[in-house]
Scaffold this motif. Structure first.
Motif, short mmCIF file in Angstrom:
data_model
loop_
_atom_site.label_atom_id
_atom_site.label_comp_id
_atom_site.label_asym_id
_atom_site.label_seq_id
_atom_site.Cartn_x
_atom_site.Cartn_y
_atom_site.Cartn_z
N ASP A 49 0.70 -1.44 0.14
CA ASP A 49 -0.21 -0.20 -0.01
C ASP A 49 1.07 1.30 0.12
O ASP A 49 0.39 2.33 -0.23
CB ASP A 49 -0.89 -0.13 0.87
N ALA A 50 2.05 1.73 0.63
CA ALA A 50 3.25 1.88 0.92
C ALA A 50 3.39 3.05 -0.70
O ALA A 50 3.61 3.60 -1.36
CB ALA A 50 3.69 1.86 1.92
N PHE A 51 4.10 1.43 -1.21
CA PHE A 51 4.22 2.11 -2.66
C PHE A 51 3.31 2.43 -3.34
O PHE A 51 3.60 3.06 -4.56
CB PHE A 51 5.15 0.64 -3.28
N LEU A 52 1.96 1.97 -3.13
CA LEU A 52 1.06 2.80 -4.59
C LEU A 52 0.38 4.24 -3.86
O LEU A 52 0.03 4.08 -4.87
CB LEU A 52 -0.56 1.91 -4.01
N HIS A 53 0.62 3.79 -2.99
CA HIS A 53 0.65 5.56 -2.50
C HIS A 53 1.59 6.58 -3.12
O HIS A 53 1.65 8.05 -3.47
CB HIS A 53 1.00 5.57 -0.82
N VAL A 54 2.91 5.25 -2.91
CA VAL A 54 3.88 7.15 -4.10
C VAL A 54 3.64 7.38 -5.03
O VAL A 54 4.02 8.11 -5.45
CB VAL A 54 5.55 6.07 -3.18
N ALA A 68 14.05 8.62 1.39
CA ALA A 68 13.81 7.69 2.42
C ALA A 68 13.43 8.74 3.56
O ALA A 68 12.04 7.72 3.86
CB ALA A 68 14.99 7.68 2.33
N PRO A 69 13.29 8.96 4.63
CA PRO A 69 12.53 9.58 5.15
C PRO A 69 10.94 10.02 4.30
O PRO A 69 10.39 9.68 5.79
CB PRO A 69 13.50 11.36 5.80
N TRP A 70 10.76 10.23 3.91
CA TRP A 70 9.06 10.47 3.52
C TRP A 70 8.54 9.57 3.24
O TRP A 70 7.46 9.04 3.27
CB TRP A 70 9.03 11.31 2.02
N PHE A 71 9.01 8.64 2.68
CA PHE A 71 8.51 6.99 2.56
C PHE A 71 8.13 6.46 4.00
O PHE A 71 7.45 5.68 3.81
CB PHE A 71 9.81 6.25 0.79
N PHE A 72 9.54 6.11 4.38
CA PHE A 72 9.84 5.14 6.40
C PHE A 72 8.43 5.91 6.65
O PHE A 72 7.78 5.52 7.07
CB PHE A 72 11.27 4.91 6.39
N ARG A 73 7.91 7.06 6.47
CA ARG A 73 7.23 7.81 7.31
C ARG A 73 5.81 7.62 6.80
O ARG A 73 4.58 7.81 7.47
CB ARG A 73 6.88 9.45 7.06
N ILE A 74 5.64 7.41 5.28
CA ILE A 74 4.03 6.32 4.73
C ILE A 74 4.20 5.09 5.66
O ILE A 74 3.35 4.98 6.18
CB ILE A 74 4.02 6.88 3.28
N VAL A 75 5.26 4.58 5.37
CA VAL A 75 5.19 3.07 6.19
C VAL A 75 5.21 2.81 7.56
O VAL A 75 3.96 2.04 7.88
CB VAL A 75 6.62 2.68 6.11
N ALA A 76 5.63 4.18 8.03
CA ALA A 76 5.41 3.82 10.01
C ALA A 76 3.90 4.68 9.95
O ALA A 76 3.14 3.99 11.00
CB ALA A 76 6.21 5.21 10.86
N GLN A 78 1.29 4.32 7.86
CA GLN A 78 0.21 2.64 7.46
C GLN A 78 0.14 1.54 8.52
O GLN A 78 -0.36 1.05 8.85
CB GLN A 78 0.23 2.62 6.44
N ALA A 79 1.47 1.14 8.97
CA ALA A 79 1.73 0.42 10.11
C ALA A 79 1.20 1.42 11.56
O ALA A 79 0.08 0.18 11.90
CB ALA A 79 3.01 0.54 10.72
N VAL A 80 1.02 2.15 11.65
CA VAL A 80 0.34 2.59 13.44
C VAL A 80 -1.28 2.77 12.89
O VAL A 80 -2.25 1.79 13.22
CB VAL A 80 0.72 4.12 13.83
N GLN A 81 -2.00 2.49 12.35
CA GLN A 81 -3.21 2.80 11.61
C GLN A 81 -3.73 1.21 11.36
O GLN A 81 -4.97 1.37 12.10
CB GLN A 81 -3.76 3.71 10.24
N ALA A 82 -3.42 0.93 11.01
CA ALA A 82 -3.40 -0.95 10.47
C ALA A 82 -3.44 -1.84 11.37
O ALA A 82 -4.27 -2.56 12.00
CB ALA A 82 -2.72 -1.26 9.05
N SER A 83 -2.55 -1.37 12.71
CA SER A 83 -1.82 -2.15 14.25
C SER A 83 -3.79 -1.81 15.12
O SER A 83 -3.57 -2.52 15.67
CB SER A 83 -0.60 -1.29 14.83
N GLN A 84 -3.32 -0.37 15.19
CA GLN A 84 -4.74 0.32 15.51
C GLN A 84 -6.12 -0.23 14.88
O GLN A 84 -7.48 -0.81 16.29
CB GLN A 84 -4.87 1.30 15.72
N LYS A 85 -6.28 -0.56 13.80
CA LYS A 85 -7.60 -1.42 13.02
C LYS A 85 -7.75 -2.60 13.20
O LYS A 85 -9.25 -2.96 14.11
CB LYS A 85 -7.24 -0.81 11.63
#
Length: 186
Positions: A49-54, A68-76, A78-85
């Motif tokens: 999903d992060a790569f598609l978002h990019v 890299a910081p921009w991309f890993f921020r997206i990954v992080a 999305q991971a937090v949101q997915a974990s909470q869900k």
């Protein structure tokens, strides 16, 4: 092709730019997502999903800045949101897939005893990290895995430096408290 050329191609709609980004960042992105989400399959979904978002939002990226910081921020994020869900949807006693920190740590050890200790330590640490909230896991990953300082973390989290310090301190205290009973045993 380098990062600058890949971003340029992506901004032009050329999928070869995305191919370079995937080849460059896939493995580390999976680790980041896994460390935050705690689930291998979920981490893979997050990264896809992060790569598609990019690909869809690359026009928003400022090419004069590091990617890299921009991309890993997206990954992080999305991971937090997915974990909470996932935490809202799943019970706490679902099976966990083991993260293979043993291979990482074993490459640093030389004796059987060191390997056994590293294996036990990684298993215990992984178990304890999973007891943190997704937000706390995120700051631990940003600080200790991505090696960001507090100022960089504040920028990536869109938070005040004081908030980042508080989150990091709370995560460290919780980790310490969770590990402390084991240290006190004979």
């Amino acid at each position: 092709m380098d990062e600058h050329q890949a971003i340029y191609r992506l901004k032009q709609g050329d999928i070869r730019g995305l191919e370079w980004v995937v080849n460059q960042y896939h493995e580390k992105a999976i680790r980041v997502a896994y460390l935050i989400a705690g689930d291998t399959q979920l981490a893979e979904d997050i990264v896809q999903d992060a790569f598609l978002h990019v690909f869809r939002s690359i026009q928003q990226f400022d090419a004069s800045r590091p990617f890299a910081p921009w991309f890993f921020r997206i990954v992080a994020n999305q991971a937090v949101q997915a974990s909470q869900k996932q935490a809202r949807q799943l019970s706490m006693d679902d099976d966990e897939e083991d993260f293979d920190l043993v291979k990482l740590l074993s490459s640093r050890g030389s004796s059987v005893e060191e390997l056994a200790e590293a294996s036990e330590l990684s298993a215990r640490l992984w178990e304890v990290i999973q007891k943190l909230s997704p937000r706390q896991r995120e700051v631990i990953v940003l600080r200790y895995y991505l090696e960001m300082n507090e100022k960089e973390m504040a920028g990536k989290l869109n938070s005040a430096p004081g908030t980042v310090k508080w989150l990091l301190n709370a995560a460290r205290k919780k980790l310490s408290a969770l590990l402390k009973p084991e240290r006190m045993q004979p």
